[in-house]
Scaffold this motif. Structure first.
Motif, PDB file in Angstrom:
ATOM      1  N   HIS A   1      51.409  44.228  76.712  1.00 13.20           N
ATOM      2  CA  HIS A   1      51.420  44.510  75.175  1.00 13.20           C
ATOM      3  C   HIS A   1      50.354  45.823  75.053  1.00 13.20           C
ATOM      4  O   HIS A   1      50.241  46.496  74.382  1.00 13.20           O
ATOM      5  CB  HIS A   1      50.904  43.381  74.431  1.00 13.20           C
ATOM      6  CG  HIS A   1      52.229  42.598  74.392  1.00 13.20           C
ATOM      7  ND1 HIS A   1      53.333  42.979  73.608  1.00 13.20           N
ATOM      8  CD2 HIS A   1      52.751  41.463  74.912  1.00 13.20           C
ATOM      9  CE1 HIS A   1      54.228  42.038  73.806  1.00 13.20           C
ATOM     10  NE2 HIS A   1      53.952  41.013  74.490  1.00 13.20           N
ATOM     11  N   ALA A   2      49.291  45.639  75.947  1.00 10.45           N
ATOM     12  CA  ALA A   2      48.106  46.463  76.174  1.00 10.45           C
ATOM     13  C   ALA A   2      48.611  47.745  76.354  1.00 10.45           C
ATOM     14  O   ALA A   2      48.015  49.023  75.833  1.00 10.45           O
ATOM     15  CB  ALA A   2      46.925  46.106  76.892  1.00 10.45           C
ATOM     16  N   TYR A   3      49.387  47.872  77.412  1.00  8.68           N
ATOM     17  CA  TYR A   3      49.977  49.107  77.862  1.00  8.68           C
ATOM     18  C   TYR A   3      50.924  49.737  76.556  1.00  8.68           C
ATOM     19  O   TYR A   3      50.933  50.972  76.229  1.00  8.68           O
ATOM     20  CB  TYR A   3      51.159  49.000  78.971  1.00  8.68           C
ATOM     21  CG  TYR A   3      51.635  50.369  79.190  1.00  8.68           C
ATOM     22  CD1 TYR A   3      51.057  51.057  80.507  1.00  8.68           C
ATOM     23  CD2 TYR A   3      52.780  50.694  78.695  1.00  8.68           C
ATOM     24  CE1 TYR A   3      51.928  52.299  81.000  1.00  8.68           C
ATOM     25  CE2 TYR A   3      53.511  51.733  79.492  1.00  8.68           C
ATOM     26  CZ  TYR A   3      52.791  52.669  80.323  1.00  8.68           C
ATOM     27  OH  TYR A   3      53.552  53.649  80.911  1.00  8.68           O
ATOM     28  N   ASP A   4      51.527  49.004  75.850  1.00 11.42           N
ATOM     29  CA  ASP A   4      52.207  49.623  74.837  1.00 11.42           C
ATOM     30  C   ASP A   4      51.393  50.027  73.562  1.00 11.42           C
ATOM     31  O   ASP A   4      51.618  51.184  72.817  1.00 11.42           O
ATOM     32  CB  ASP A   4      52.966  48.192  74.180  1.00 11.42           C
ATOM     33  CG  ASP A   4      54.284  47.858  74.891  1.00 11.42           C
ATOM     34  OD1 ASP A   4      54.584  48.505  75.792  1.00 11.42           O
ATOM     35  OD2 ASP A   4      54.626  46.847  74.670  1.00 11.42           O
ATOM     36  N   ALA A   5      50.146  49.369  73.344  1.00 11.99           N
ATOM     37  CA  ALA A   5      49.159  50.078  72.258  1.00 11.99           C
ATOM     38  C   ALA A   5      48.359  51.063  72.846  1.00 11.99           C
ATOM     39  O   ALA A   5      48.173  52.004  71.985  1.00 11.99           O
ATOM     40  CB  ALA A   5      48.388  48.644  72.013  1.00 11.99           C
ATOM     41  N   LEU A   6      48.054  51.176  74.167  1.00 15.16           N
ATOM     42  CA  LEU A   6      47.188  52.082  74.551  1.00 15.16           C
ATOM     43  C   LEU A   6      47.901  53.248  75.096  1.00 15.16           C
ATOM     44  O   LEU A   6      47.465  54.537  74.847  1.00 15.16           O
ATOM     45  CB  LEU A   6      46.266  51.613  75.318  1.00 15.16           C
ATOM     46  CG  LEU A   6      44.914  52.633  75.609  1.00 15.16           C
ATOM     47  CD1 LEU A   6      44.027  52.905  74.623  1.00 15.16           C
ATOM     48  CD2 LEU A   6      44.148  51.847  76.954  1.00 15.16           C
ATOM     49  N   ILE A   7      48.929  53.012  75.879  1.00 16.18           N
ATOM     50  CA  ILE A   7      49.385  54.254  76.635  1.00 16.18           C
ATOM     51  C   ILE A   7      50.866  54.792  75.888  1.00 16.18           C
ATOM     52  O   ILE A   7      51.083  56.143  75.898  1.00 16.18           O
ATOM     53  CB  ILE A   7      49.949  53.936  78.068  1.00 16.18           C
ATOM     54  CG1 ILE A   7      48.781  53.079  78.865  1.00 16.18           C
ATOM     55  CG2 ILE A   7      50.759  54.995  78.849  1.00 16.18           C
ATOM     56  CD1 ILE A   7      47.686  54.047  78.887  1.00 16.18           C
ATOM     57  N   ASP A   8      51.685  54.124  75.476  1.00 17.26           N
ATOM     58  CA  ASP A   8      52.871  54.277  74.825  1.00 17.26           C
ATOM     59  C   ASP A   8      52.485  55.598  73.708  1.00 17.26           C
ATOM     60  O   ASP A   8      53.501  56.341  73.778  1.00 17.26           O
ATOM     61  CB  ASP A   8      53.507  53.255  74.236  1.00 17.26           C
ATOM     62  CG  ASP A   8      54.410  52.526  75.168  1.00 17.26           C
ATOM     63  OD1 ASP A   8      54.713  53.017  76.400  1.00 17.26           O
ATOM     64  OD2 ASP A   8      55.272  51.566  74.813  1.00 17.26           O
ATOM     65  N   PRO A   9      51.509  55.366  72.750  1.00 14.60           N
ATOM     66  CA  PRO A   9      51.315  56.514  71.818  1.00 14.60           C
ATOM     67  C   PRO A   9      51.255  57.893  72.135  1.00 14.60           C
ATOM     68  O   PRO A   9      52.136  58.667  71.995  1.00 14.60           O
ATOM     69  CB  PRO A   9      50.300  55.904  71.145  1.00 14.60           C
ATOM     70  CG  PRO A   9      50.179  54.585  71.244  1.00 14.60           C
ATOM     71  CD  PRO A   9      50.619  54.240  72.564  1.00 14.60           C
TER      72      PRO A   9
END
Length: 550
Positions: A313-321
């Protein structure tokens, strides 16, 4: 046809609930900024606080410049007990209540005897206000539809913001002379509670409802180990940047004046490093990851499809954008970044030098500058914003963006003429009847010259400001609106801060006229970039249409 479309836009502006809420949100966004980074200095000056200490309060503006550092939390985080209100309302309601409460508490304090607590609360309010801006910007992108188009919401947001700037600036000064500063701040704190009530009833998406464009596929097409390695690297860079800013702000607000760091030196040194660490490096990594995903390199293992943990979920929040932005735009991301860095450059670096130019260089009086800049100028800015809303309907988004860039660059030539005596402004004022018209209200030709320059600059700024907000809002994806918009808009603030030192030196060496010609030339760079971007978007639209037909 254009007239009918314009009528439909105006009807939507007066009947759609979203546009009404957007006006309140724009005011809620602009009011704390005006009170904390402008009007507060007048209050402190009246109580006898020294200039050096007042300079410390300007550092709370860093919260707005670096707000993107905690935007992932606002984008994906859930506020305990309130998250059922909606994805953005659950943040706006408590944040606006906090800002309103802090303003009311500030009203009960004496800045002289409680300076430490006063500065701490002002810093908290600035941090909360910047957080509110993240949520409002994301809300604007997410709720836009055919009845409340993004261009209209962007114009109304700008209108509300400017109204609040006028209320928190000139109106606050007038009120304070009659009822005192504490009551002024208490009343404006009450307004934030009204904004909170508007947020409570604002339309919103459910916090657990996936937004359009969100990729819910476990693994995102890459092995979990690859994603978590990149997350560790980017997380470390963002963590370093956030800690660096927080430590600087804590040291700056300390009681020992000798130990306070130099804000200009900090921004000049760490500003580019923070941009590189939090934008450039992650964007490059996002591009690499997107290439690996497209070519099937490092595919996800079967176990990656299992239940996802905190790091995923941290990856979704930080990298995905950033990954989504780079994947969607490709090499055009460089063009978009260049527009973000140059479009409002002439305004952002010039602002702090306006009053010295009017007062010390041209020798206008305080009253003349107040009338011309704070009242007449703000009115022209609002006129420009209203005109931008009509231009969006008549011309479309990108033509209005290009026109805004042209006008913003050209307006600097008005100030160049003003710095050299104003012969051109005087001639235009006589031929157009402007000098005669303002003369009926008691303005002499010299003041008419200033009013004309400010009219042109603020009208252009209103159009360019609304166009730029609409452009940034259109570039961001609904699935990552909070992080992407906060990141792009923060870069605009940072580049202006970085250029002010060089601009001040240029004024000292060559005078104001040379500076205005230089900033006008810099504005032409934005014009060229916007034309290229319009061509790119047109080609992309044609390809999409052809693919749809096929």
């Amino acid at each position: 046809m254009a007239d009918r479309k314009t009528i439909d836009v105006l009807r939507s502006a007066f009947t759609n609930r979203k546009t009404g809420v957007m006006l309140v949100f724009g005011m809620a966004s602009g009011l704390p900024y005006a009170l904390l980074l402008g009007t507060l200095y007048a209050w402190l000056g009246e109580t006898g606080v020294d200039l050096e200490t007042m300079g410390v309060f300007s550092l709370i503006g860093l919260a707005y410049a670096f707000k993107f550092l905690w935007s992932p939390l606002v984008d994906r985080g859930r506020v305990p007990f309130l998250w059922r209100l909606g994805r953005r309302r659950s943040w706006l309601v408590p944040i606006q209540a906090l800002v309103g409460t802090v303003l009311i508490v500030l009203a009960s304090l004496d800045p002289v005897t409680s300076l430490g607590m006063f500065s701490l609360l002002a810093g908290i309010a600035a941090f909360a206000s910047a957080t509110q801006d993240i949520a409002i910007d994301a809300w604007r992108v997410e709720v836009a539809d055919e009845d409340a188009p993004l261009e209209l919401l962007s114009s109304i947001y700008q209108l509300g913001y400017r109204l609040a700037a006028l209320a928190g600036g000139a109106l606050a000064l007038i009120m304070a002379a009659r009822i005192g500063w504490p009551l002024v701040y208490g009343l404006f704190g009450g307004f934030m509670y009204l904004a909170m009530a508007a947020s409570w009833f604002a339309p919103d998406t459910a916090a657990d409802e996936p937004l359009a464009g969100t990729d819910d596929t476990p693994g995102h097409g890459l092995a979990r180990s690859v994603r978590l390695t990149v997350l560790a690297l980017v997380g470390a860079l963002w963590g370093w940047a956030l800690v660096t800013v927080l430590v600087f702000m804590v040291r700056s607000l300390g009681s020992d004046a000798a130990a306070r760091p130099d804000a200009t030196a900090f921004i000049k040194l760490y500003g580019p490093l923070i941009v590189i660490a939090t934008v450039v490096v992650p964007a490059v990594l996002a591009g690499i990851l997107d290439g690996w995903r497209r070519t099937g390199r490092y595919p996800p293992a079967p176990g990656d499809a299992a239940a996802r943990g905190f790091l995923d979920h941290a990856y979704d929040a930080l990298i995905d954008p950033l990954s989504e932005l780079v994947s969607r735009l490709g090499w055009a991301a460089i063009l978009v970044l260049a527009i973000v860095l140059t479009y409002r450059l002439t305004d952002s670096i010039w602002g702090p030098f306006a009053l010295p130019f009017y007062l010390q260089e041209l020798h206008y009086t305080n009253d003349e500058v107040a009338i011309a800049s704070k009242f007449f100028g703000v009115g022209m800015t609002m006129g420009g914003i209203a005109l931008a809303a009509l231009l969006f309907a008549w011309l479309g988004r990108m033509p209005t963006v290009i026109l805004g860039a042209v006008l913003a660059a050209a307006s600097n030539l008005l100030y160049a003429d003003l710095a050299q005596g104003g012969a051109g402004l005087d001639a235009f004022g006589r031929l157009s009847g402007f000098t005669w018209a303002v003369g009926q209200f008691g303005a002499d030709p010299r003041l008419a010259r200033l009013l004309l320059a400010i009219a042109g600059e603020n009208l252009a700024g209103g159009i360019a400001g609304a166009a730029f907000v609409a452009y940034l809002s259109g570039i961001t994806a609904k699935s990552h609106a909070a992080v992407q918009y906060a990141l792009l808009s923060s870069l605009t603030v940072l580049v202006g801060s970085l250029g002010r030192a060089a601009l001040g030196q240029m004024i000292e060496e060559g005078g104001y006229a040379r500076v205005f010609y230089t900033t006008a030339a810099l504005g032409l760079v934005a014009v060229v970039l916007c034309v290229i971007e319009a061509m790119r978007q047109a080609r992309a639209g044609r390809r999409t249409a052809e693919a749809s037909v096929g």
